[in-house]
Scaffold this motif. Structure first.
Motif, PDB file in Angstrom:
ATOM      1  N   UNK A  44       2.522   9.558  -1.225  1.00 38.34           N
ATOM      2  CA  UNK A  44       3.922   9.349  -0.844  1.00 38.34           C
ATOM      3  C   UNK A  44       4.861   9.682  -1.986  1.00 38.34           C
ATOM      4  N   UNK A  45       4.372   9.618  -3.217  1.00 37.80           N
ATOM      5  CA  UNK A  45       5.214   9.898  -4.370  1.00 37.80           C
ATOM      6  C   UNK A  45       5.473  11.388  -4.534  1.00 37.80           C
ATOM      7  N   UNK A  46       4.462  12.226  -4.287  1.00 34.72           N
ATOM      8  CA  UNK A  46       4.591  13.669  -4.481  1.00 34.72           C
ATOM      9  C   UNK A  46       4.592  14.454  -3.171  1.00 34.72           C
ATOM     10  N   UNK A  47       4.301  13.829  -2.044  1.00 37.26           N
ATOM     11  CA  UNK A  47       4.298  14.538  -0.767  1.00 37.26           C
ATOM     12  C   UNK A  47       3.021  15.300  -0.466  1.00 37.26           C
ATOM     13  N   UNK A  48       1.948  15.053  -1.207  1.00 36.26           N
ATOM     14  CA  UNK A  48       0.691  15.770  -0.988  1.00 36.26           C
ATOM     15  C   UNK A  48       0.041  15.277   0.309  1.00 36.26           C
ATOM     16  N   UNK A  49      -0.362  16.204   1.167  1.00 37.76           N
ATOM     17  CA  UNK A  49      -1.130  15.875   2.362  1.00 37.76           C
ATOM     18  C   UNK A  49      -0.322  15.358   3.537  1.00 37.76           C
ATOM     19  N   UNK A 105       0.826  -1.213   0.000  1.00 37.31           N
ATOM     20  CA  UNK A 105       0.000   0.000   0.000  1.00 37.31           C
ATOM     21  C   UNK A 105       0.859   1.261   0.000  1.00 37.31           C
ATOM     22  N   UNK A 106       2.199   1.123   0.061  1.00 28.43           N
ATOM     23  CA  UNK A 106       3.086   2.289   0.004  1.00 28.43           C
ATOM     24  C   UNK A 106       3.595   2.747   1.350  1.00 28.43           C
ATOM     25  N   UNK A 107       3.767   1.835   2.307  1.00 29.08           N
ATOM     26  CA  UNK A 107       4.261   2.242   3.630  1.00 29.08           C
ATOM     27  C   UNK A 107       5.712   2.723   3.554  1.00 29.08           C
ATOM     28  N   UNK A 127      -4.632   7.754   3.472  1.00 32.27           N
ATOM     29  CA  UNK A 127      -5.096   7.147   2.225  1.00 32.27           C
ATOM     30  C   UNK A 127      -4.081   7.489   1.152  1.00 32.27           C
ATOM     31  N   UNK A 128      -3.205   6.546   0.832  1.00 32.86           N
ATOM     32  CA  UNK A 128      -2.106   6.790  -0.097  1.00 32.86           C
ATOM     33  C   UNK A 128      -2.596   6.729  -1.554  1.00 32.86           C
ATOM     34  N   UNK A 129      -1.731   7.196  -2.447  1.00 34.88           N
ATOM     35  CA  UNK A 129      -1.962   7.193  -3.894  1.00 34.88           C
ATOM     36  C   UNK A 129      -3.135   8.091  -4.283  1.00 34.88           C
ATOM     37  N   UNK A 130      -3.260   9.235  -3.565  1.00 34.44           N
ATOM     38  CA  UNK A 130      -4.287  10.243  -3.883  1.00 34.44           C
ATOM     39  C   UNK A 130      -3.574  11.505  -4.353  1.00 34.44           C
ATOM     40  N   UNK A 131      -3.060  11.479  -5.580  1.00 35.01           N
ATOM     41  CA  UNK A 131      -2.301  12.605  -6.091  1.00 35.01           C
ATOM     42  C   UNK A 131      -3.195  13.770  -6.489  1.00 35.01           C
ATOM     43  N   UNK A 132      -4.405  13.503  -6.915  1.00 36.15           N
ATOM     44  CA  UNK A 132      -5.290  14.559  -7.400  1.00 36.15           C
ATOM     45  C   UNK A 132      -6.023  15.203  -6.230  1.00 36.15           C
ATOM     46  N   UNK A 133      -6.120  16.554  -6.276  1.00 35.82           N
ATOM     47  CA  UNK A 133      -6.845  17.269  -5.224  1.00 35.82           C
ATOM     48  C   UNK A 133      -8.348  17.039  -5.330  1.00 35.82           C
TER      49      UNK A 133
END
Length: 637
Positions: free
Chosen positions: A243-248, A103-105, A214-220
């Protein structure tokens, strides 16, 4: 001249006196206060024995000062304190990151800790992370550690090493002051997420806060919609992060800090530095007629009507809030990397040193994936102001031959292991005593020597060697010395991680290796050894008859000890003569065991050397000579 009978009688008296003193020295403890009545004066309870000892010393010209021997033993036992696990500082709390597999931990841990390059191994497949790994992090002036765990499953048949991974995750949760549950926003809510959330809600949330990321939520726009599905977990507001872009991630950590401060799971005041500083800054700029956020009614009333030293109090609070962000110096740690081929017992050795199951161990090669740190400490001697000695053991993945490693997770595992060699002070090269020396062992030994790291050879599985006799140890030492000539200076310890045999000797070998790795020798002593070595074996020469001339040497650095030799032509100094100098220096100087010596040969013109000799004298003669800062002598009248 004493007759043989007299000498025999004197020997019997000496043995009798030694027996009596040994018996009284280890007498019951109730007689000790009577013997040592004061701190400075020593009363002798056995005057006859002392007089006999004095007479024997006078007759036989012997030194029988046994009190000094016992005193030195007491000092030795008092200086050596037992090794123990490092007590974790409460000022640096732990935050555990848990979730189901893939899940991207690890990606989220790398994002928060800022270790995208060289951090936890991340790949698009489940089961990469197995052991718990610790990463230091800093946010809003608060230092903390993130604990990355493997994917949690409650059915052992669903994943490899499912039970062991679950045990490691439970240890991380018990140590933590807060938990971040990571879920996949693209896959949505699953049964495994629900099971894990139910467990955390029933068992964990009453003591420490738990928040959902909630990971993998790149879009606002779509992130909030994807996160809304996880309200049903019953763990509060889910935070859409990437986790990829640092959002949130900032909002997640701010809310987590507030929850930890409200729960009181960490030390008092942790997680509130930024809030206190903002309130203090607002108080400095505040309008007396307006109430500040977070200010009590009494303080607002005093500030409004000028009661008390409000200005001094506000400034003192602001200065105190600023000083809370001052960083404290970290204590130096001794880095010890555990390196070796797959399935030679590296993780078992780490568990034996650590005293508990720090790393997952199995008979399958390649169990360890990422580098695992285990911190131990030796307390300082009692009554001293010294700091404790910190040992950081780094367990690494097994390193196979380069041709067998494909690009993928194993490629990054090998890179982490090789990087551990470079960031360590001492390297424990673990060998299999039952399998001998393989070609990959020679490659790793050469890598350690090239990187200039101190080394200790640990021959594991000594209990599995069959048909051992009194000569097996000496034959084994000779065998490993011949097979690994590139680290012939390294000490050898034959251990058994399964039974704990001789594992405690590793600490003593590490201490000696550290002292040798940081040893510095004066220039005069080095040149005396160099002069003696060149007298025994002159430098090599060419066919034309030209011979290299060696002028002098000095040590320019440590870690490892680096010696620069000035000569007429460095190209004439071949590898054989370098090894000869290395051997002669090790034979003549003590303390260079367990560390490589780096040799640098530099050319020097004979005219410059003679001018230097006229000023400072010849090498090895104590620095005699005359030194003038100017071409002419200045006389002071």
């Amino acid at each position: 001249m004493s007759t043989p009978i007299e000498m025999l009688l004197l020997s019997i008296c000496v043995l009798l006196m030694l027996t009596l003193e040994s018996a009284f020295a280890f007498a019951p403890t109730q007689t000790i206060p009577a013997i040592t009545s004061s701190k400075n004066t020593k009363t002798n309870p056995f005057p006859r024995i002392s007089s006999l000892r004095v007479s024997l010393e006078d007759d036989l010209d012997l030194d029988l000062d046994l009190d000094k021997e016992f005193e030195s033993d007491d000092n030795y036992s008092r200086e050596l304190r037992p090794i123990r696990k490092l007590k974790r500082s409460k000022k640096v709390p732990l935050i555990a990151v848990v979730g189901r597999p893939n899940v991207g931990k690890s990606a989220l841990v790398n994002r928060i800790a800022g270790t995208q390059s060289g951090g936890a191994i991340v790949a698009d497949e489940s089961g990469i992370t197995r052991d718990r790994t610790y990463r230091p992090a800093d946010f809003l002036g608060e230092k903390f550690q993130l604990v990355d765990t493997g994917g949690l499953v409650f059915d052992d048949n669903d994943a490899l090493f499912g039970r062991e991974i679950r045990e490691q995750a439970m240890i991380a949760i018990d140590e933590a002051v807060g938990v971040i549950l990571v879920v996949d926003g693209q896959c949505g809510l699953t049964n495994m997420d629900q099971e894990l959330a139910d467990f955390l809600r029933k068992k964990i949330t009453k003591d420490i806060p738990v928040h959902v990321a909630v990971n993998k939520c790149e879009s606002d726009r779509t992130g909030a919609v994807a996160a809304s599905e996880f309200w049903s977990l019953g763990l509060g507001e889910p935070f859409p992060v990437s986790a990829l872009h640092g959002v949130g991630t900032a909002e997640l950590l701010e809310t987590l800090f507030e929850s930890v401060a409200a729960k009181g799971s960490a030390i008092q005041g942790w997680g509130t530095k930024a809030k206190i500083l903002a309130e203090a800054k607002a108080a400095v700029k505040a309008n007396p007629t307006k109430k500040i956020k977070g200010e009590s009614d009494d303080d607002y009333f005093k500030r409004k009507f000028g009661i008390g030293s409000t200005e001094e109090t506000v400034e003192a609070k602001y200065e105190k809030a600023l000083s809370a962000f001052d960083e404290e110096g970290d204590q130096e740690e001794i880095g010890i990397a555990i390196i070796g081929r797959p399935n030679v017992g590296k993780s078992s050795l780490l568990n034996s040193l650590f005293g508990s199951t720090r790393a997952i161990v199995s008979d399958m090669a390649g169990t360890t994936r990422d580098s695992i740190d285990a911190v131990m400490e030796r307390p300082p001697p009692e009554g001293s102001d010294e700091l404790p000695t910190i040992y950081r053991f780094i367990d690494t993945a097994g390193i196979r031959r380069k041709g067998k490693v494909d690009f993928g997770p194993e490629f990054f595992m090998v890179n982490r292991a090789l990087r551990a060699i470079r960031r360590a002070d001492v390297v424990l090269l673990v060998l299999d005593a039952t399998a001998g020396v393989a070609e990959q062992d020679r490659v790793l030994a050469q890598k350690i020597a090239d990187d200039g790291r101190a080394c200790v050879l640990v021959c594991n599985k000594w209990d599995a060697v069959v048909n051992k006799d009194s000569n097996t140890f000496e034959k084994s030492v000779k065998f490993f010395r011949e097979e690994l000539p590139m680290v012939r200076w390294a000490p050898i310890i034959f251990t058994s991680a399964a039974t704990g045999q001789r594992v405690g000797k590793i600490y003593g070998a590490v201490d000696d290796a550290i002292n040798a790795h940081r040893k510095r020798v004066t220039t005069s002593v080095l040149n005396e050894v160099l002069r003696e070595a060149t007298l025994w074996q002159p430098p090599p020469s060419r066919r034309s008859g030209a011979q290299a001339k060696i002028y002098y040497c000095n040590q320019v650095s440590t870690r490892p000890p680096t010696i620069v030799v000035f000569c007429s032509d460095p190209s004439m100094i071949n590898d054989g003569y370098r090894r000869y100098l290395d051997r002669k220096f090790r034979e003549s100087l003590e303390g260079f065991e367990a560390t490589p010596i780096r040799w640098i040969f530099r050319g020097r013109r004979a005219r410059d050397v003679m001018r230097n000799r006229s000023m400072n004298g010849n090498p090895g003669d104590g620095g005699t000579g005359t030194s003038f800062p100017f071409p002419y002598e200045i006389k002071i009248t």
